[in-house]
Design an enzyme around this catalytic site. Sequence first.
Site, mmCIF file in Angstrom:
data_model
loop_
_atom_site.group_PDB
_atom_site.id
_atom_site.type_symbol
_atom_site.label_atom_id
_atom_site.label_comp_id
_atom_site.label_asym_id
_atom_site.label_seq_id
_atom_site.Cartn_x
_atom_site.Cartn_y
_atom_site.Cartn_z
ATOM 1 C CE LYS A 1 -6.205 -43.059 37.900
ATOM 2 N NZ LYS A 1 -5.963 -44.192 38.643
ATOM 3 C CG ASP B 1 -7.880 -49.572 35.505
ATOM 4 O OD1 ASP B 1 -7.530 -48.512 34.923
ATOM 5 O OD2 ASP B 1 -7.689 -49.604 36.615
ATOM 6 C CD GLN C 1 -4.825 -46.047 41.541
ATOM 7 O OE1 GLN C 1 -5.761 -45.426 41.040
ATOM 8 N NE2 GLN C 1 -3.776 -46.572 41.219
#
Length: 296
Positions: free
Chosen positions: A54, A121, A98
Amino acid sequence: MGAVIIDGKAFAAKVRGEVAEHVARLVAEHGVKPGLAVVLVGEDPASEVYVKSKGKMTVEVGMTSVEHKLPADTAERDLLALVARLNADPEIHGILVQLPLPAHLNSELVINSIDPAKDVDGFHISNVGLLGTGQKSMVPCTPLGCLMMLRDHHGSLAGLNAVVVGRSNIVGKPMAQLLLGDSCTVTIAHSRTKDLAAVCRGADILVAAVGRPEMITGDYVRPGATVIDVGINRIERDGKTKLVGDVEFASCAAVAGAITPVPGGVGPMTIACLLANTLTAACRANGLAEPKGLTA
Ligand code: NDP
C-alpha cells in the site's frame, strides 16, 4: 472455455493511472497533496506485506504515505490517541487501521474513532449507514473494485439479477448495497441458504465472497453470467502452496460469459480503490470536484 477473463491487474493499473493524473492536477492547481496514513499494530506477516505494498503504491501515484507501526502490546488508549492526532492532521486525508488488530484491542471502537470523512476503508458505522441509505459515503475498497469492473464490463447494471454469496460487513453486505444502488435485483446468500446452486443459477452477476476454496463450481453458474471471485485462499496442491479463489475457475469459465481470475482479478483492485478513496477524501476535504468514475 468461452468466458472473457476480466483482467483485474490491468484494470487496477488503469485506475492507479487515473488517480495519479488527478493527484498531479490537485497538486499543481490547488496545492493539495493527498495523504494516506496506515496504522499497523503487531507483526502479522500478511498484514506487513499488505501495508508495504500500500505504501509503495501510494507514493507511486504521487500521494504522501505515512506508516505507523506500533508494537503488538500497544494500549488501546495509545492507539486511540494516534487516531485522534491523524484525525486532526490537515495533511492526512485517509486513515486506515490494518485489520485484524491484536485480540486485546476493540476493533469496532478503534474503527469508529476514525473521522468518517477520512475512513478510506469505509468501515465506520456512519459510512455503513450512509451507504445503506444511498447517500454519499466512503465505500469499502474490495466491493468498490468489484463494482468498477462490473460497470466497465456491462455498462449499465440496471435490472440485472445479482447474487452475492457471503454476508460479511467488509465484502458481502456493502457489495449488495452497491449493486442495489446500481439498480440490480439483489439476493444475498450465506451458509444457511437453501439450495445455493439453484439460487446462484438465477444470477446474471454472481459474486463469491465466501472464504471456501473453489466452492462455487460450474453447475452454480447460469450460462453467460458474469462471475466475480473475491476469495483469496491459500491451499496445498501437488506439494506446493497455491492461491485459489472461492470459485473453481475452469468449470465456471466453461459456462460463464465473463470471470475474474485469482490471482489477478479482484485482489489488485482493492489497493487501487484505496488510493481512489484517498483521492476522493482529499477532494471532499477541500471542497473540490470528486474524480469521475472512481467513486460509487
Ligand atoms: P467472512 O468469513 O467474514 O464471510 C464469509 C461469508 O460466507 C459468510 O457470510 C458466510 O455465511 C458465508 N459462507 C460460508 N460458508 C458458506 C457456504 N458453505 N455456503 C454459503 N455461504 C457460506 O469472509 P469475508 O467476507 O471477509 O471474505 C470472503 C473471502 O474474500 C475470503 O476468501 C477472503 O480472503 C476474501 N477477501 C478478499 C479481499 C480482496 O482484496 N480480494 C478482501 C477481503 C476478503 P454466514 O454469515 O452464514 O456464516
